[in-house]
Write a protein that holds these residues in place. Structure first.
Motif, PDB file in Angstrom:
ATOM      1  N   ASP A 139       0.820  -1.223   0.000  1.00  0.00           N
ATOM      2  CA  ASP A 139       0.000   0.000   0.000  1.00  0.00           C
ATOM      3  C   ASP A 139       0.851   1.269   0.000  1.00  0.00           C
ATOM      4  OD1 ASP A 139      -2.176  -1.655   0.083  1.00  0.00           O
ATOM      5  OD2 ASP A 139      -2.558  -1.396   2.224  1.00  0.00           O
ATOM      6  N   LEU A 140       1.890   1.295   0.850  1.00  0.00           N
ATOM      7  CA  LEU A 140       2.699   2.511   0.979  1.00  0.00           C
ATOM      8  C   LEU A 140       3.420   2.824  -0.322  1.00  0.00           C
ATOM      9  CD1 LEU A 140       3.734   4.799   2.740  1.00  0.00           C
ATOM     10  CD2 LEU A 140       5.571   3.267   3.534  1.00  0.00           C
TER      11      LEU A 140
ATOM     12  N   ARG B 244       2.567   1.837  -3.378  1.00  0.00           N
ATOM     13  CA  ARG B 244       1.571   2.200  -4.399  1.00  0.00           C
ATOM     14  C   ARG B 244       1.112   3.650  -4.212  1.00  0.00           C
ATOM     15  NH1 ARG B 244      -1.792  -1.526  -3.139  1.00  0.00           N
ATOM     16  NH2 ARG B 244      -3.345  -0.210  -2.114  1.00  0.00           N
ATOM     17  N   GLU B 245       0.828   3.997  -2.968  1.00  0.00           N
ATOM     18  CA  GLU B 245       0.365   5.355  -2.689  1.00  0.00           C
ATOM     19  C   GLU B 245       1.458   6.389  -2.942  1.00  0.00           C
ATOM     20  OE1 GLU B 245      -1.024   5.016   1.300  1.00  0.00           O
ATOM     21  OE2 GLU B 245      -2.681   3.669   0.729  1.00  0.00           O
ATOM     22  N   SER B 246       2.701   6.026  -2.618  1.00  0.00           N
ATOM     23  CA  SER B 246       3.816   6.952  -2.843  1.00  0.00           C
ATOM     24  C   SER B 246       4.028   7.199  -4.334  1.00  0.00           C
ATOM     25  CB  SER B 246       5.103   6.391  -2.225  1.00  0.00           C
ATOM     26  OG  SER B 246       4.976   6.271  -0.830  1.00  0.00           O
TER      27      SER B 246
ATOM     28  N   CYS C  48       1.778   6.913  -6.715  1.00  0.00           N
ATOM     29  CA  CYS C  48       0.646   7.716  -7.207  1.00  0.00           C
ATOM     30  C   CYS C  48       0.826   9.186  -6.831  1.00  0.00           C
ATOM     31  CB  CYS C  48      -0.666   7.199  -6.623  1.00  0.00           C
ATOM     32  SG  CYS C  48      -1.187   5.619  -7.291  1.00  0.00           S
ATOM     33  N   HIS C  49       1.216   9.432  -5.605  1.00  0.00           N
ATOM     34  CA  HIS C  49       1.387  10.810  -5.127  1.00  0.00           C
ATOM     35  C   HIS C  49       2.447  11.539  -5.963  1.00  0.00           C
ATOM     36  CE1 HIS C  49       1.482  14.152  -2.313  1.00  0.00           C
ATOM     37  NE2 HIS C  49       2.799  14.058  -2.287  1.00  0.00           N
TER      38      HIS C  49
ATOM     39  N   GLU D  85       1.179  11.963  -9.726  1.00  0.00           N
ATOM     40  CA  GLU D  85       0.114  12.970  -9.819  1.00  0.00           C
ATOM     41  C   GLU D  85       0.696  14.373  -9.683  1.00  0.00           C
ATOM     42  OE1 GLU D  85      -2.491  11.560  -6.810  1.00  0.00           O
ATOM     43  OE2 GLU D  85      -3.556  10.171  -8.161  1.00  0.00           O
TER      44      GLU D  85
ATOM     45  N   SER E 130      -5.097   4.495 -12.142  1.00  0.00           N
ATOM     46  CA  SER E 130      -5.923   3.499 -11.457  1.00  0.00           C
ATOM     47  C   SER E 130      -4.976   2.592 -10.677  1.00  0.00           C
ATOM     48  CB  SER E 130      -6.720   2.662 -12.458  1.00  0.00           C
ATOM     49  OG  SER E 130      -7.578   3.480 -13.219  1.00  0.00           O
ATOM     50  N   THR E 131      -5.443   2.037  -9.559  1.00  0.00           N
ATOM     51  CA  THR E 131      -4.585   1.172  -8.761  1.00  0.00           C
ATOM     52  C   THR E 131      -5.305  -0.118  -8.395  1.00  0.00           C
ATOM     53  OG1 THR E 131      -5.288   2.149  -6.650  1.00  0.00           O
ATOM     54  CG2 THR E 131      -3.388   3.163  -7.763  1.00  0.00           C
TER      55      THR E 131
ATOM     56  N   SER F 295      -4.402  -3.951  -5.837  1.00  0.00           N
ATOM     57  CA  SER F 295      -3.454  -4.597  -4.920  1.00  0.00           C
ATOM     58  C   SER F 295      -3.210  -6.060  -5.280  1.00  0.00           C
ATOM     59  CB  SER F 295      -3.970  -4.494  -3.478  1.00  0.00           C
ATOM     60  OG  SER F 295      -5.245  -5.095  -3.371  1.00  0.00           O
TER      61      SER F 295
END
Length: 202
Positions: free
Chosen positions: A10-11, A13-15, A17-18, A21, A29-30, A32
């Motif tokens: 998760d971390l 993937r979110e990093s 994306c951040h 963006e 799109s994401t 897991s």
């Protein structure tokens, strides 16, 4: 650019994306897992690039990569991993991936690589593919593919001709040539062919 990032961390993937963006120009799109990614891909317009984690749930080695390539209908799919070695990266390229990204790659380099692959080019860090792995022998001990490429070098074929003969992409042949030069201690492709003849490999 429409981008699918599928990774079970998760971390990470979110990093990703951040950061992307913040760069602008990405519609992301994401997922897991591979099944989660395939559900979003199925019936939707193909993504400009799909980026898959090699070890996430549902991948089952290269089978997951092949599934994603089929579902994304001719648009590029790439692998990323924090643990896979260059043999896995090479297998991915041979299976049709447009690239392989070690998770150690910097964020800016990642963004450049994503744009590069979405444009239809093949990306893999040359340093990753040519670095000597622990326990690897340097002379001899060549894989079947390396023998095929070396045979082409000994016959004076170009990378494009070797690719046509072995059904490999030209960029993949180029990586094999670099690895062969390192394993054989050769300065260039001509020197590699000469050393192979001297060692009676061919």
């Amino acid at each position: 650019m429409r981008l699918m990032i599928a990774d079970d961390h998760d971390l990470l993937r979110e990093s990703l994306c951040h950061y992307l963006e913040g760069e602008g120009g990405f519609e992301i799109s994401t997922a897991s897992s591979l099944p989660g990614a395939l559900r979003q891909m199925d019936g939707a317009a193909p993504y400009d690039l799909v980026l898959l984690d090699y070890c996430m749930p549902g991948m089952n080695g290269m089978n997951g990569l092949r599934e994603a390539i089929e579902v994304n209908v001719g648009q590029p799919v790439a692998l990323m991993s924090g643990t896979a070695n260059r043999s896995v990266a090479q297998e991915a390229l041979d299976a049709g991936a447009v690239g392989f990204l070690p998770k150690t790659i910097g964020a800016r380099s990642l963004a450049h690589a994503i744009r590069f692959m979405a444009a239809g080019e093949v990306f893999v860090p040359v340093g990753f593919m040519t670095a000597e792995e622990e326990g690897e022998t340097t002379r001899g001990d060549l894989s079947a593919r390396e023998h095929q490429v070396l045979g082409g070098l000994c016959r004076g074929l170009s990378n494009k001709e070797i690719g046509r003969e072995t059904e490999l992409r030209e960029v993949t042949v180029k990586l094999y040539v670099k690895t062969l030069c390192r394993k054989l201690g050769a300065r260039n492709r001509t020197h590699a062919a000469m050393l192979a003849r001297d060692a009676q490999i061919f």
